[in-house]
Design a protein around this motif. Structure first.
Motif, mmCIF file in Angstrom:
data_model
loop_
_atom_site.group_PDB
_atom_site.id
_atom_site.type_symbol
_atom_site.label_atom_id
_atom_site.label_comp_id
_atom_site.label_asym_id
_atom_site.label_seq_id
_atom_site.Cartn_x
_atom_site.Cartn_y
_atom_site.Cartn_z
ATOM 1 N N ILE B 108 37.249 -75.352 151.241
ATOM 2 C CA ILE B 108 36.565 -74.818 150.065
ATOM 3 C C ILE B 108 36.520 -73.309 150.216
ATOM 4 C CG2 ILE B 108 34.372 -74.664 148.843
ATOM 5 C CD1 ILE B 108 33.813 -77.508 150.067
ATOM 6 N N SER B 109 37.078 -72.595 149.266
ATOM 7 C CA SER B 109 36.984 -71.149 149.417
ATOM 8 C C SER B 109 36.167 -70.544 148.293
ATOM 9 C CB SER B 109 38.373 -70.525 149.491
ATOM 10 O OG SER B 109 39.218 -71.113 148.562
ATOM 11 N N GLY B 110 35.609 -69.385 148.582
ATOM 12 C CA GLY B 110 34.795 -68.704 147.592
ATOM 13 C C GLY B 110 35.652 -68.187 146.458
ATOM 14 N N GLY B 111 35.028 -67.845 145.363
ATOM 15 C CA GLY B 111 35.788 -67.346 144.227
ATOM 16 C C GLY B 111 36.012 -68.434 143.208
ATOM 17 N N GLU B 112 36.769 -68.070 142.158
ATOM 18 C CA GLU B 112 36.846 -68.984 141.027
ATOM 19 C C GLU B 112 38.189 -69.674 140.907
ATOM 20 O OE1 GLU B 112 34.706 -67.205 137.508
ATOM 21 O OE2 GLU B 112 35.113 -65.446 138.707
ATOM 22 N N ARG B 113 39.069 -69.435 141.894
ATOM 23 C CA ARG B 113 40.394 -70.037 141.783
ATOM 24 C C ARG B 113 40.357 -71.486 142.282
ATOM 25 N NH1 ARG B 113 43.900 -67.405 145.358
ATOM 26 N NH2 ARG B 113 45.719 -67.772 144.077
ATOM 27 N N GLY B 166 28.740 -69.719 139.486
ATOM 28 C CA GLY B 166 28.042 -70.641 140.385
ATOM 29 C C GLY B 166 28.468 -72.084 140.148
ATOM 30 N N MET B 167 28.679 -72.435 138.872
ATOM 31 C CA MET B 167 29.108 -73.795 138.554
ATOM 32 C C MET B 167 30.503 -74.057 139.104
ATOM 33 S SD MET B 167 27.714 -73.846 134.677
ATOM 34 C CE MET B 167 28.123 -75.486 134.098
ATOM 35 N N LYS B 168 31.369 -73.060 138.974
ATOM 36 C CA LYS B 168 32.725 -73.232 139.500
ATOM 37 C C LYS B 168 32.667 -73.432 141.008
ATOM 38 C CE LYS B 168 35.183 -70.570 136.024
ATOM 39 N NZ LYS B 168 34.839 -69.209 135.620
ATOM 40 N N GLN B 169 31.781 -72.663 141.666
ATOM 41 C CA GLN B 169 31.689 -72.781 143.115
ATOM 42 C C GLN B 169 31.188 -74.160 143.514
ATOM 43 O OE1 GLN B 169 32.721 -70.254 145.387
ATOM 44 N NE2 GLN B 169 32.669 -72.158 146.509
ATOM 45 N N ARG B 170 30.241 -74.673 142.736
ATOM 46 C CA ARG B 170 29.721 -76.002 143.050
ATOM 47 C C ARG B 170 30.785 -77.070 142.828
ATOM 48 N NH1 ARG B 170 24.612 -76.622 139.714
ATOM 49 N NH2 ARG B 170 25.149 -74.622 138.790
ATOM 50 N N LEU B 171 31.586 -76.877 141.765
ATOM 51 C CA LEU B 171 32.662 -77.845 141.514
ATOM 52 C C LEU B 171 33.681 -77.798 142.651
ATOM 53 C CD1 LEU B 171 34.002 -79.946 139.792
ATOM 54 C CD2 LEU B 171 35.042 -78.158 138.421
ATOM 55 N N GLN B 172 33.923 -76.576 143.154
ATOM 56 C CA GLN B 172 34.824 -76.450 144.306
ATOM 57 C C GLN B 172 34.316 -77.265 145.476
ATOM 58 O OE1 GLN B 172 37.434 -74.268 145.662
ATOM 59 N NE2 GLN B 172 37.129 -72.299 144.675
ATOM 60 N N LEU B 191 30.443 -66.019 148.424
ATOM 61 C CA LEU B 191 30.939 -64.701 148.035
ATOM 62 C C LEU B 191 30.689 -64.431 146.547
ATOM 63 C CD1 LEU B 191 32.645 -62.379 149.367
ATOM 64 C CD2 LEU B 191 34.596 -63.386 148.208
ATOM 65 N N GLY B 192 29.989 -63.357 146.278
ATOM 66 C CA GLY B 192 29.811 -62.919 144.898
ATOM 67 C C GLY B 192 28.829 -63.752 144.082
ATOM 68 N N LEU B 193 28.068 -64.633 144.737
ATOM 69 C CA LEU B 193 27.107 -65.436 143.980
ATOM 70 C C LEU B 193 25.736 -64.773 144.026
ATOM 71 C CD1 LEU B 193 28.046 -69.012 145.183
ATOM 72 C CD2 LEU B 193 28.804 -67.808 143.148
ATOM 73 N N HIS B 221 30.805 -62.835 155.903
ATOM 74 C CA HIS B 221 30.565 -61.509 156.468
ATOM 75 C C HIS B 221 29.110 -61.102 156.298
ATOM 76 C CE1 HIS B 221 31.912 -60.391 152.334
ATOM 77 N NE2 HIS B 221 30.889 -59.583 152.421
ATOM 78 N N TYR B 222 28.270 -62.110 155.967
ATOM 79 C CA TYR B 222 26.833 -61.858 155.920
ATOM 80 C C TYR B 222 26.206 -62.320 157.236
ATOM 81 C CZ TYR B 222 27.719 -61.788 150.880
ATOM 82 O OH TYR B 222 28.216 -61.525 149.638
#
Lengths: 269, 325, 269
Positions: B108-113, B166-172, B191-193, B221-222
Motif C-alpha cells: 500500500i503506498s501513499g498518494g492517490e495512484r 483520505g478516501m482514496k487512501q482508505r480504499l488503497q 503522506l499528505g493527509l 519520514h515522520y
C-alpha cells in the motif's frame, strides 16, 4: 513585443531540443506518406492507371501523383502548424506554467508569433519529407523552386496559424487536445480536396470545406505548381485565405480574451 | 504454486521475512544526443541492507526522501529483485519464488495512484480480488467486510475520481488487504493527509498488526509516526541502515528537548541584550523567562520547535558509536 | 484454469466499467473510422472501375471496403488500446499493482485485449454490417455466416492484441510503435486495396499480419473477391501466424516481468 517573441522562441526551442517530440513528428510524416502511398498503390497496381475523364476536368489536367503529393504535403504542413500553435497554451496549462504567463503583461500575440516562428522550421521539415517521398513516387515538383510557390507556402502558413489561434481557444475551452485535434484533422483530410478533387463530394460538403483555409490553399498551391499560373490569376483563392485568416484570428483572440479571467480563476481560485 | 521447496525451515525463520545483505543497483542508460551510444551509469539505491519483519509486529523504516525507502519496500515485496543478498519469507527463498510470495503479501503506498479512478470502490476491489483468484459470494463478502473496515460503505458505489484524498487512501488500504496478506508493506501511508485522517489510518495499522497478526513494514519520514507505531525501527540514509533498535532503545536518539522560541519586542536596552548573549544561549527555559520578566521585556510570541528528521540523522552520523554494524 | 478465466473475466468487466460513456471511445472508434472510411471511398472516385480483381462496380467496391474496414478496425482498436492502456495504467500506477498480484500474466494480457474488443468495436462493426446489407452482400441467405465471421475476428484480434499489450509494456513512448504497426497493416493487409494486386515484396509483408488471412477468408465466404488460395490455405496460414504471435507473447511477458524485477520500469511514468 520583440522581446516576448524572442524569449518564447528560445524557451520553446530549448524545450524541443531537450525532448524532441519525435512521436508527433513521425506520426504526421507517416500519415502524410501513407496518404500518398495508398493512392499510388491504387493508381499503379489496382486500377492500373485508369482515371475517369472527369478527374482531368476537375484537376485541370494535372498528373495524378503530382496532384496527390501536393495535397498531402500541404495537409501535413497544416496539421503540423495547427498542432504546434493550437496546443501551445494548453500544454502550458498542463505543465503548470500558464499562470506565470497569465500574470505577465506579455502580449499574447507576441507569444503566439514566438511559437509560430519556432515551429515553422520543424513543420517545413515534415512538409519537405513528404514532398521528397512524393518525388520518389514520380510527382513532378520542379516548379516548387519558384518565388510564387514560396509565396503560396507562406500564405498557407499564415492561414493555418490563424486557424491555430482559434483551435487553441477551443482546446482551452474543452480542456482536451486528442479528441479535438484528431476530429478536426480527419474532417479536413476528408473534405479539403487532399487526395481527390472536392467536386466529387456532395454539394453541401463542398460548402463546408470552404471554411478551412486548407481548401483554397491547396487549390492555389496546385494551380501555381502544376499549372504554373500567376498569383493574379488566383486572386480569389488568395482573398479567401486572407479573409478566413482574419476571421479565425479575430474569433480566436476575442474568445481567448473572454476566457482569460475564467482561466485565472480556475488556476488561482 | 504449492510446489515450493523449502530450504530446511528453521523455527527461527517461521513467521518472518528476513533480508540479509540486500543490495540494489539500478543501471541507467544515459542518452547523449540522438545517435550517440548511451552511457551506462550505476545507481546504488540500496547498499547492504539486513532486516527482519516478524508477523504481528510493525517494523518501521525511517528516512528522508531519497534515502532508499521505496526501493527497499519494492525489493522486500518482491516487486523488484535484489542485485545481491538473500531474502526469505517463512523460510522460503523469496527471490526465486516471487509468485508464491505475491500470494501472501501486498503493498500500500501513499498518494492517490494505484487505483482505477473511473471505477467505483466495489468495482476496484472486485477486479483486484479476481487477480488473486477470489470470486463469487466469498469475494463479495470480503469486499463488504473490507469496506466496513476502512469505513467506505456509503461511498462504495461512487467512482473513485470523486473521492477525497483520505478516501482514496482508505480504499488503497482495502485493496492491500483483499488477498488477506500475511505481510503488508506500507510506503508512507499517511503522506499528505490531514491530522484526523492520518490518525485514523495509524489506528487501522495498529489493529492490523495487533489483532490480525500481520507483519507490517512501514516507511515514513515522520519521527512521531515511527515512534508511535513501530515496535522496531530502522533508520535509513543513503541506502544504508545507520541506526536500529526498539522504540526504547532508540529513545535517547529521539529524545530531544523541544526548543523554545521566544519572540521579543525589539529594544535598544543594551544591558539586557548583553545579558541574553551571555546567559541566554545555555540557560534553561524558565531562567530565560525570569530574565525577561525581571527586565520587563514584552514577549510577543512563544513556540515549541520539534527537531526535523534531518537533525536526528545528523546526530546519528556525528556519533560513530551509534552506527549499526 | 478457473483462476485464468477469472482474471480474463475481471479484465473484461474492468474495461467495460472503465470506458463506459467515455467520449474518447465514441470518437476514436466510431466517428473517426466512419470519416476515414468515406475518405478512402472518395479516394477511389477518380478511377474507372474495370472489373480487375473481381470488382465490377461501385457497390462491389463499397462491399470490399466495408469488409476491409470492419476487420481492420478490430485489429486497429487493439493497437490503439494497447497504447492507451500502457499509458493510463502506467501513469495511474495500476500496471505495477496488477503485476504485484500472482495473477496469470497471459490471462491479463488477453483479457485486456478481449475486453477492449467487445467494448469498443461493436459500433463501427454495426456500421459496416449496415453497409454490407445496403450493398446486398449480406442477405437472409448468408446471414448465418455473420457469427462465424465475428468469431474469426474476435479470436484473431484478441491474440494480436495480447501480443501488442505486452510489446507496449516495454516502452514509455509507444506512439511511434503504434505508427510502425499501423502503416504497413493499412497498406498491405488488403483492407483498402486487394493484397493480391500488390507487388511481390508487399505480398510477402502482408503475410505477417493476421488481418490479411482474416480478410481473405471473410471475402471468400461473402463472395466479394475471386477465389484466392482457397479456404484451407488461408486458414492454415492464419493458424501459423497466430501461433507465432502467441509464442512471442509468452516470451515477451517473461521478459517484461524479468525486466521489471531488475529495473522497476513499470513504476515510472
Amino acid at each position: 513585443m520583440w522581446q516576448v517573441i524572442l524569449s518564447t522562441y528560445q524557451k520553446n526551442r530549448i524545450g524541443i531540443m531537450r525532448a524532441v517530440p519525435w512521436s508527433f513528428m513521425v506520426s504526421r510524416v507517416v500519415t502524410g506518406v501513407t496518404q500518398i502511398v495508398f493512392p499510388y498503390f491504387i493508381y499503379h497496381y489496382f486500377m492500373q492507371g485508369n482515371l475517369q475523364s472527369d478527374f482531368g476536368k476537375y484537376a485541370a489536367g494535372a498528373d495524378y501523383m503530382t496532384y496527390i503529393v501536393l495535397g498531402s504535403a500541404l495537409n501535413v504542413l497544416a496539421v503540423s502548424t495547427l498542432m504546434n500553435v493550437g496546443r501551445a497554451l494548453i500544454s502550458e496549462l498542463r505543465e503548470g506554467t500558464l499562470e506565470t504567463l497569465l500574470l505577465s503583461p506579455a502580449s499574447r500575440s507576441a507569444y503566439f508569433l514566438g511559437c509560430l516562428s519556432e515551429q515553422t522550421m520543424r513543420a517545413l521539415l515534415e512538409f519537405g519529407t513528404v514532398l521528397a517521398v512524393g518525388a520518389l513516387l514520380g510527382a513532378d515538383l520542379g516548379f516548387l523552386l519558384s518565388l510564387r510557390a514560396a509565396a503560396v507556402i507562406m500564405l498557407a502558413i499564415l492561414g493555418f496559424f490563424c486557424m491555430g489561434i482559434t483551435l487553441s481557444s477551443i482546446m482551452l475551452y474543452t480542456r482536451n487536445t486528442y479528441l479535438t485535434q484528431n476530429t478536426l484533422f480527419v474532417t479536413m483530410s476528408l473534405v479539403c480536396g487532399i487526395t481527390y478533387p472536392v467536386q466529387y463530394l456532395p454539394g453541401w460538403v463542398q460548402k463546408i470545406a470552404q471554411i478551412f483555409p486548407l481548401t483554397p490553399a491547396v487549390e492555389l498551391f496546385r494551380n501555381v505548381v502544376i499549372g504554373h499560373q500567376s498569383l493574379m490569376e488566383n486572386y480569389f483563392s488568395i482573398l479567401q485565405v486572407v479573409i478566413l485568416s482574419g476571421i479565425y484570428l479575430a474569433v480566436g483572440s476575442v474568445w481567448y480574451v473572454k476566457m482569460e479571467p475564467r482561466l485565472m480563476e480556475s488556476i488561482f481560485g | 504454486m504449492s510446489s515450493v521447496v523449502r530450504d530446511e525451515p528453521g523455527n527461527q525463520e517461521e513467521g518472518k521475512i528476513i533480508a540479509r545483505h540486500l543490495v540494489k543497483d539500478y543501471i541507467l542508460k544515459e542518452k547523449k544526443g540522438l545517435f550517440a551510444r548511451g552511457q551506462k551509469k550505476v545507481i546504488h539505491a540500496v547498499k547492504d541492507l539486513s532486516l527482519e519483519i516478524p508477523q504481528g509486529k510493525i517494523t518501521g523504516v525511517l528516512g528522508i526522501n531519497g534515502a532508499g525507502k521505496t526501493t527497499t519496500i519494492r525489493m522486500l515485496a518482491s516487486v523488484i529483485a535484489p542485485t545481491s543478498g538473500s531474502l526469505t519469507m517463512n523460510g522460503v527463498d523469496a527471490v526465486k519464488n516471487h509468485l508464491w510470495v505475491k500470494e501472501r503479501i501486498n503493498v500500500i503506498s501513499g498518494g492517490e495512484r494505484n487505483l482505477y479512478w473511473r471505477l467505483t470502490a466495489k468495482e476496484n476491489l472486485r477486479y483486484f480480488g479476481s487477480l488473486y483468484g477470489l470470486s463469487g459470494a466469498s469475494l463479495n463478502e470480503k469486499i463488504a467486510d473490507l469496506l466496513e473496515t476502512v469505513d467506505l460503505e456509503e461511498a462504495a458505489d461512487i467512482p473513485v475520481e470523486r473521492y477525497s484524498k483520505g478516501m482514496k487512501q482508505r480504499l488503497q488500504i482495502a485493496r492491500g488487504l483483499i488477498n488477506d496478506p500475511e505481510y503488508l508493506f506500507m510506503d508512507e501511508p499517511t503522506l499528505g493527509l490531514d491530522i484526523v485522517i492520518a490518525k485514523e489510518i495509524r489506528r487501522l495499522v495498529q489493529e492490523l498488526a495487533r489483532e490480525k497478526k500481520k507483519g507490517i513494514l512501514l516507511t515514513t519520514h515522520y519521527i512521531r509516526e515511527a515512534e508511535e507505531l513501530c515496535d522496531y525501527i530502522y533508520v535509513l540514509d543513503k541506502g544504508k541502515i545507520i541506526a536500529q533498535g526498539t522504540r526504547e532503545e532508540l529513545k535517547e536518539l529521539f529524545m530531544y528537548k523541544p526548543q523554545l522560541l521566544i519572540q521579543v519586542k525589539p529594544s535598544d536596552d543594551q544591558e539586557y541584550l548583553a545579558l541574553l548573549k551571555e546567559e541566554g544561549e545555555k540557560t534553561a527555559d524558565e531562567q530565560v523567562l525570569n530574565l525577561l520578566m525581571e527586565h520587563q521585556i514584552q514577549v510577543e510570541g512563544l513556540s515549541v520547535q520539534e527537531p526535523e528528521l534531518e537533525e536526528v540523522l545528523m546526530k546519528i552520523i556525528s556519533q560513530p558509536d551509534r552506527r549499526s554494524q | 484454469m478457473k483462476r485464468i478465466l477469472l482474471v480474463v473475466r475481471a479484465e473484461i468487466l474492468k474495461q467495460q466499467k472503465h470506458d463506459y460513456h467515455s467520449p474518447f471511445v465514441y470518437f476514436s472508434l466510431l466517428v473517426w473510422p466512419v470519416l476515414g472510411f468515406l475518405e478512402v471511398y472518395y479516394t477511389y472516385k477518380p478511377f474507372e472501375i474495370t472489373g480487375y480483381m473481381g470488382i465490377t462496380d461501385r457497390k462491389e467496391l463499397l462491399a470490399f471496403l466495408g469488409t476491409g474496414f470492419m476487420a481492420y478496425t478490430c485489429f486497429w482498436s487493439m493497437i490503439q488500446n494497447a497504447w492507451s492502456m500502457a499509458n493510463q495504467e502506467r501513469t495511474g500506477g495500476t500496471l505495477e499493482i496488477t503485476f504485484l498480484s500472482p495473477a496469470n500474466r497471459l490471462a491479463m494480457s488477453y483479457g485486456r485485449a478481449l475486453g477492449a474488443l467487445i467494448q469498443e468495436v461493436w459500433m463501427f462493426c454495426s456500421f459496416c454490417v449496415f453497409i454490407l446489407i445496403y450493398t446486398g452482400t449480406l442477405s437472409l441467405g448468408n446471414l448465418v455466416m455473420l457469427p462465424f465471421i465475428f468469431l474469426l475476428l474476435i479470436i484473431s484480434s484478441t491474440i494480436w492484441g495480447g501480443m501488442l499489450n505486452t510489446v507496449f509494456m516495454f516502452s514509455r513512448d509507444a506512439s511511434i510503435i503504434m505508427d510502425l504497426f499501423d502503416m504497413p497493416m493499412t497498406l498491405f493487409s488488403g483492407s483498402r486495396i486487394p493484397a493480391r494486386c500488390l507487388p511481390q515484396w508487399a505480398k510477402v509483408l502482408s503475410l505477417v499480419f493476421p488481418l490479411t488471412y482474416c480478410l481473405n477468408i471473410i471475402r471468400l465466404v461473402l463472395h466479394i473477391q475471386e477465389e484466392g488460395n482457397g479456404w484451407a490455405a488461408d486458414l492454415s496460414g492464419l493458424a501459423v501466424c497466430l501461433s507465432i504471435m502467441i509464442t512471442i507473447t509468452v516470451i515477451l511477458i517473461q521478459k517484461v516481468e524479468q525486466h521489471n524485477r531488475e529495473n522497476g520500469e513499470l513504476q515510472f511514468y
